[in-house]
Design a protein around this motif. Structure first.
Motif, mmCIF file in Angstrom:
data_model
loop_
_atom_site.group_PDB
_atom_site.id
_atom_site.type_symbol
_atom_site.label_atom_id
_atom_site.label_comp_id
_atom_site.label_asym_id
_atom_site.label_seq_id
_atom_site.Cartn_x
_atom_site.Cartn_y
_atom_site.Cartn_z
ATOM 1 N N ILE A 232 -28.325 -28.022 -14.885
ATOM 2 C CA ILE A 232 -27.479 -27.804 -16.059
ATOM 3 C C ILE A 232 -28.090 -28.491 -17.280
ATOM 4 C CG2 ILE A 232 -26.040 -29.816 -15.546
ATOM 5 C CD1 ILE A 232 -23.632 -28.213 -16.642
ATOM 6 N N GLU A 233 -27.936 -27.875 -18.427
ATOM 7 C CA GLU A 233 -28.302 -28.454 -19.716
ATOM 8 C C GLU A 233 -27.271 -27.967 -20.724
ATOM 9 O OE1 GLU A 233 -29.304 -30.437 -22.558
ATOM 10 O OE2 GLU A 233 -30.958 -30.598 -21.080
ATOM 11 N N THR A 234 -26.750 -28.877 -21.528
ATOM 12 C CA THR A 234 -25.698 -28.477 -22.471
ATOM 13 C C THR A 234 -25.858 -29.091 -23.861
ATOM 14 O OG1 THR A 234 -23.292 -28.197 -22.665
ATOM 15 C CG2 THR A 234 -24.094 -30.329 -21.857
ATOM 16 N N ASN A 235 -26.949 -29.839 -24.087
ATOM 17 C CA ASN A 235 -27.082 -30.589 -25.342
ATOM 18 C C ASN A 235 -27.982 -29.936 -26.396
ATOM 19 O OD1 ASN A 235 -25.429 -32.839 -24.608
ATOM 20 N ND2 ASN A 235 -27.086 -33.541 -23.260
ATOM 21 N N ASN A 257 -29.608 -24.182 -23.416
ATOM 22 C CA ASN A 257 -28.510 -24.642 -22.558
ATOM 23 C C ASN A 257 -28.319 -23.627 -21.431
ATOM 24 O OD1 ASN A 257 -27.850 -26.920 -24.239
ATOM 25 N ND2 ASN A 257 -26.913 -25.460 -25.668
ATOM 26 N N THR A 280 -20.016 -29.149 -20.915
ATOM 27 C CA THR A 280 -19.987 -30.606 -20.734
ATOM 28 C C THR A 280 -19.054 -31.061 -19.617
ATOM 29 O OG1 THR A 280 -18.334 -30.734 -22.502
ATOM 30 C CG2 THR A 280 -20.635 -31.159 -23.109
ATOM 31 N N LEU A 282 -18.994 -29.943 -16.713
ATOM 32 C CA LEU A 282 -19.634 -29.688 -15.419
ATOM 33 C C LEU A 282 -20.817 -30.615 -15.202
ATOM 34 C CD1 LEU A 282 -19.682 -25.792 -15.645
ATOM 35 C CD2 LEU A 282 -17.928 -27.230 -14.566
ATOM 36 N N LYS A 283 -21.195 -30.751 -13.930
ATOM 37 C CA LYS A 283 -22.370 -31.562 -13.597
ATOM 38 C C LYS A 283 -22.989 -31.029 -12.313
ATOM 39 C CE LYS A 283 -19.756 -35.090 -10.994
ATOM 40 N NZ LYS A 283 -18.526 -34.283 -10.945
ATOM 41 N N VAL A 284 -24.225 -31.422 -12.073
ATOM 42 C CA VAL A 284 -24.911 -31.032 -10.846
ATOM 43 C C VAL A 284 -24.113 -31.525 -9.640
ATOM 44 C CG1 VAL A 284 -26.972 -31.404 -9.449
ATOM 45 C CG2 VAL A 284 -27.195 -30.954 -11.890
ATOM 46 N N ASP A 286 -21.263 -30.030 -8.636
ATOM 47 C CA ASP A 286 -19.912 -29.459 -8.705
ATOM 48 C C ASP A 286 -19.843 -28.159 -7.910
ATOM 49 O OD1 ASP A 286 -18.988 -31.494 -10.288
ATOM 50 O OD2 ASP A 286 -18.941 -30.328 -12.153
#
Length: 355
Positions: A232-235, A257, A280, A282-284, A286
């Protein structure tokens, strides 16, 4: 003094040996090793590439390419060709047909559509009108284990799919700058770009110069099936840029993202160009359920307008290869008529919506 007969025999031997030598200096491989048979409407499509290597100092020109299709009993099904006949030769539909000395080049399979009974394909490459090299392709049936829904609920244009002319189809991993980054296959071989439409079939208002002019910008993106987030990437900003050198260490950086969900062994869904900070929560690690919101449409990474890049692939590394995807319960709009689809694949230009 040599007789005419002996001279002819010597010349024949020289020509035969010359052709044999030339054949030995040409290597043709195809990738993937067993192309997947993707069902499209009432036929199948084969999405793969040839890698043609010239190991001699001689210039080669592809003057004919023929394919013969056989069924499981080795009976001929169809036969097609491209050649150099006429004032506008069909072989010229292949953009690069010259190998100037020692060189290697990728050639996209120019015969993607095959009959459903096809079990084997034999390709005959003819160079310089006289040198023949054969390559046998054994395709593989593809079965999608999971049931997928479309990743967006609104009416969509399949802006670009993965047909013969699509940029997803034409990812040249033999192109030196791409190869130097470590890519060895086409991870987006079966990808889609989805653009949201308003009721009038338009994608944006005004001139579409601002992200907010586009009806899709900020639209929810949904998981197509149950799975687990593995990347994941969101920034990243919604500024249509990305760090090209970063691809050496992170092949996913292309998408700005993104969220990647693992559904089963070697089956991952990728959602790219997401809106800044839209994932944001979510995370690895989940666990995600089908239909769960995982982000929103943005313009991060290599996007040049707000859209969702979606693909199924077999890994998240540089060796990743794309996989076909079939979706359940959607409609295709054909002008003023609507056709409901229980399960199917999509084509570039289709206008669709989840049911």
């Amino acid at each position: 003094m040599l007789s005419i007969k002996n001279s002819f025999l010597i010349l024949t031997v020289v020509l035969v040996n010359g052709i044999t030598h030339a054949q030995n200096n040409i290597k043709i491989a195809h990738h993937p090793e067993h192309p997947l048979k993707e069902k499209t409407n009432n036929q199948y499509s084969l999405n793969f590439d040839f890698i043609v290597e010239n190991n001699s100092k001689d210039t080669l020109k592809l003057t004919r390419l023929e394919v013969r299709l056989f069924d499981k009993n080795n009976a001929l099904v169809q036969q097609k060709f491209l050649d150099n006949n006429g004032t506008a030769p069909s072989i010229n539909t292949i953009p690069n047909i010259h190998w100037n000395g020692v060189s290697q080049r990728l050639l996209f399979n120019p015969f993607p559509e095959v009959n459903s009974v096809t079990d084997k394909l034999e390709y005959i490459f003819t160079f310089n009108d006289s040198i023949e090299v054969k390559n046998v392709v054994i395709p593989k049936e593809y079965e999608q284990i999971q049931d997928f829904i479309l990743p967006i609920k609104k009416k969509l244009l399949v802006y670009d799919g993965h047909d013969f002319y699509s940029h997803h189809r034409r990812f040249d991993y033999e192109f030196v700058p791409i190869k130097q980054m470590g890519f060895t296959g086409n991870f987006m071989r079966y990808a889609y770009d989805f653009a949201v439409l308003n009721p009038e079939g338009k994608q944006y208002i005004n001139k579409g110069e601002n992200n907010t002019d586009w009806f899709g910008f900020g639209t929810d993106v949904l998981a197509v099936a149950d799975g687990e987030i593995v990347a994941i990437e969101t920034n990243k900003k919604d500024d249509k840029t990305f760090d090209i050198p970063a691809l050496v260490n992170n092949p996913l950086a292309l998408y700005g993202n993104y969220v990647v969900i693992k559904h089963s062994e070697n089956v991952y869904s990728m959602y790219g160009h997401l809106k800044n900070q839209s994932a944001t929560a979510l995370k690895v690690g989940d666990k995600i359920r089908k239909g769960h919101k995982i982000g929103a449409i943005g313009t991060s990474g290599s996007a040049f307008f707000p859209h969702l890049h979606f693909e199924i692939r077999n890994s998240i590394n540089h060796e990743a290869e794309g996989l076909p995807s079939y979706f359940n319960n959607y409609s295709v709009f054909l002008g003023s008529t609507k056709k409901d689809i229980k399960k199917g694949t999509l084509a570039t230009g289709d206008i669709i919506q989840s049911k």
